[in-house]
Design an enzyme around this catalytic site. Structure first.
Site, PDB file in Angstrom:
ATOM      1  N   ARG A 168      -4.302 -17.725  19.563  1.00  0.00           N
ATOM      2  CA  ARG A 168      -4.626 -16.495  19.170  1.00  0.00           C
ATOM      3  C   ARG A 168      -3.129 -16.759  17.959  1.00  0.00           C
ATOM      4  NH1 ARG A 168      -7.866 -11.262  19.085  1.00  0.00           N
ATOM      5  NH2 ARG A 168      -6.495 -10.909  21.387  1.00  0.00           N
ATOM      6  N   ASP A 450      -2.830  -2.337  23.467  1.00  0.00           N
ATOM      7  CA  ASP A 450      -2.843  -3.310  23.141  1.00  0.00           C
ATOM      8  C   ASP A 450      -2.402  -2.736  21.932  1.00  0.00           C
ATOM      9  OD1 ASP A 450      -4.512  -3.338  21.530  1.00  0.00           O
ATOM     10  OD2 ASP A 450      -5.368  -5.186  22.615  1.00  0.00           O
TER      11      ASP A 450
END
Ligand SMILES: CC(=O)SCCNC(=O)CCNC(=O)[C@H](O)C(C)(C)COP(=O)(O)OP(=O)(O)OC[C@H]1O[C@@H](n2cnc3c(N)ncnc32)[C@H](O)[C@@H]1OP(=O)(O)O
Ligand SMILES: O=CC(=O)O
Ligand SMILES: [Mg+2]
Length: 532
Positions: A168, A450
């Site tokens: 990613r 996160d």
């Protein structure tokens, strides 16, 4: 790649790190430079268009399924490419930053897919960005000893051989300040994508898989088209057959939810699926409609995936994917295992329920954030899939989602509580502190934090202030208390910087679209003399 046709146009403005020369070769930099020259201008225009669209929506423009693409949605004949090797069975996916330890443990975790996340799970220090590429290279060359961890050596090695790697890259909105093309920073997405494809694309093909990607924060069909064009251009430059790259798109913005079909259509020769990226999606709702009273979300802990507007989003995602032959991958539960047995059982039960809802809704796999959650996710999806690699044949013809269903947030609107406010302030402060020190994920009271967690936490505080659901004095008092508590608990914490970042990104009249560009350019950029 025909290197003679290229110039050494990318300059490195960072001190050399250990083994960075293996990644920052002249040829790899030329390749990134080529992508930047070809696609950097369009990326800039699309970022301007994102800001314009945000202003239009804030000014009350309606959001609906686009009229101009209704023929694409109505046409039942098109499909994405069939699943590529290693991407047919994705019942358990694990996400994590590509640091050495996580790489080793993710490969050996028993998950079918590992998403090496340079976006939400990584604080993009130069070292993290390039060390991550070294780790990916080593993972493919089998230079990471996955057996050294515990007594389970052989089983871990066997699992690592079967794990499919997906990368990613960072989103289109971020720059990589340590690489310059024509004196401008290189788009971070092209750095992470380009370096990985250059070094590992052919190696992945030789190993029987392919270069696979997960594309964060794609906001509409134009941004998907840009990625598709990047893929075509990059494959041609490297002499890799078109269609070798595969990409999964997490639907993490509200605008993307209205263009799921179009995004898959743009990427169809490279499309592998969509993922329900719940925390970013909630953040996007607040960011896009935060000024409207009918989009006031309650405490973060009180928003579950069974809320009708989120159920509409996941049902539509499954239906869209399956109609087009693509995988639908579930979101990541926030819970992580705990040393305390009771808390551990509670975390497992929450994750199990979350995965059961997903598997029952038709998802083809679930996402976990910790190796300790792989077994529960596998068990749930095994129960539904058994020997089938996926359930794409479940086309969910029962689903008929309207624009109103996707936007019906008000149905769950209850006022925020003081505990919910404090939890958001704490989460944002603690995450900012970790991020500024180079950690992109941290455990916070039994759940993971996160970048997506920090974004929704700060956006909620901003939204509640804006609607006077909380008063400024209370927020400032809690900010004082939680800043003091951060400093007391972690004497090394950068309390002043963290607090200032909170004030800039949560307490202003407007909500900045993302905290990362500001925090990155102020704190993570360490320029050194140009090398090239
Ligand atoms: C779908 C999405 O987009 S999710 C978005 C991105 N979010 C993430 O990627 C979160 C990933 N998760 C993590 O980073 C971690 O689990 C944390 C930070 C939340 C907790 O990490 P820790 O405090 O180290 O947890 P813990 O001590 O229980 O870890 C035990 C072991 O599991 C490993 N581990 C933990 N999480 C992961 C992971 N996601 N992938 C691989 N290994 C992991 C650790 O390396 C550790 O190994 P060790 O025993 O060799 O030291
Ligand atoms: O990326 C995961 C999310 O839920 O956001
Ligand atoms: Mg996310």
């Amino acid at each position: 790649m025909p290197t003679s046709a290229l110039t050494r146009s990318v300059r490195v403005l960072a001190a050399p790190g250990e083994r960075h020369d293996e990644i920052l070769t002249p040829e790899a930099l030329d390749f990134v430079g080529h992508l930047t020259a070809e696609f950097g201008g369009r990326r800039r225009e699309l970022m301007t268009e994102r800001r314009r669209q945000a202003l239009r929506l804030a000014a009350g423009a309606p959001l609906d399924f686009p009229l101009v693409t209704s023929a694409v949605r109505a046409d039942p004949t098109w499909h994405v490419a069939p699943p590529a090797p290693g991407l047919a069975d994705r019942r358990v996916e694990i996400t994590g930053p590509p640091d050495r330890r996580t790489t080793r443990d993710a490969l050996a975790s028993g998950a079918h897919v590992w998403t090496a996340d340079f976006a939400d799970a990584t604080a993009p220090t130069w070292a993290n960005v390039i060390d991550g590429q070294v780790n990916l290279l080593d993972a493919l060359a089998r230079r990471i000893d996955v057996t050294s961890h515990d007594g389970e050596g052989d089983r871990r090695a066997e699992r690592a051989r079967r794990t499919t790697i997906v990368v990613r890259p960072r989103g289109w909105h971020l720059d990589e300040e340590h690489l310059r093309y024509d004196d401008s920073p290189v788009p971070a997405a092209l750095v992470d994508f380009g370096l990985y494809l250059f070094h590992c694309g052919q190696r992945q093909l030789d190993a029987g898989h392919g270069p696979y990607f997960h594309l964060p924060e794609v906001a509409n069909r134009y941004e998907a088209r840009l990625w598709n064009d990047v893929f075509v251009g990059a494959q041609d430059l490297l002499g890799i057959p078109r269609g070798t790259i595969r990409a999964t798109v997490p639907v993490e913005t509200v605008t993307a939810a209205f263009e799921m079909e179009e995004i898959l259509h743009e990427l169809r020769d490279h499309g592998a699926g969509l993922q329900a990226s719940r925390w970013n999606y909630l953040f996007s709702l607040v960011k896009t409609f935060g000024h409207r009273t009918d989009f006031r979300l309650p405490d973060r802990a009180g928003v579950t995936m069974t809320a009708p507007f989120l159920r509409a989003y996941t049902d539509l995602l499954v239906r869209t994917c399956h109609r087009r032959g693509a995988h639908a991958i579930g979101g990541s539960a926030a819970q992580v295992p705990s040393a305390d047995p009771a808390a551990h059982q509670a975390a497992l039960a929450t994750v199990r329920l979350d995965k059961e809802v997903e598997a029952e809704a038709g998802f083809d796999g679930g996402c976990v954030a910790h190796p300790g959650l792989v077994p529960v996710c596998r068990e749930v999806f095994d129960g539904v899939l058994a020997d089938r690699p996926h359930q794409i044949e479940r086309t969910r013809d029962d689903v008929a989602v309207t624009a109103g269903d996707l936007l019906a947030v008000r149905r769950i609107s209850t006022p925020p509580t003081p505990e919910g406010l404090r939890a958001n302030i704490t989460a944002a402060l603690r995450y900012f502190d970790a991020w500024l020190r180079g950690a992109g994920t941290v455990p916070l009271d039994g759940v993971l934090a996160d970048a997506a967690t920090a974004e929704i936490a700060r956006a909620q505080v901003w939204q509640w202030l804006r609607h006077r659901l909380v008063d400024r004095e209370t927020v400032l008092r809690m900010l004082d208390e939680e800043s003091a508590s951060l400093g007391a608990q972690y004497p090394w914490a950068a309390v002043e910087e963290v607090r200032a970042l909170f004030e800039r990104t949560c307490l202003g009249i407007e909500l900045p679209a993302s905290f990362t560009p500001d925090a990155y350019s102020r704190h993570l950029v360490r320029h050194a003399q140009a090398r090239a």
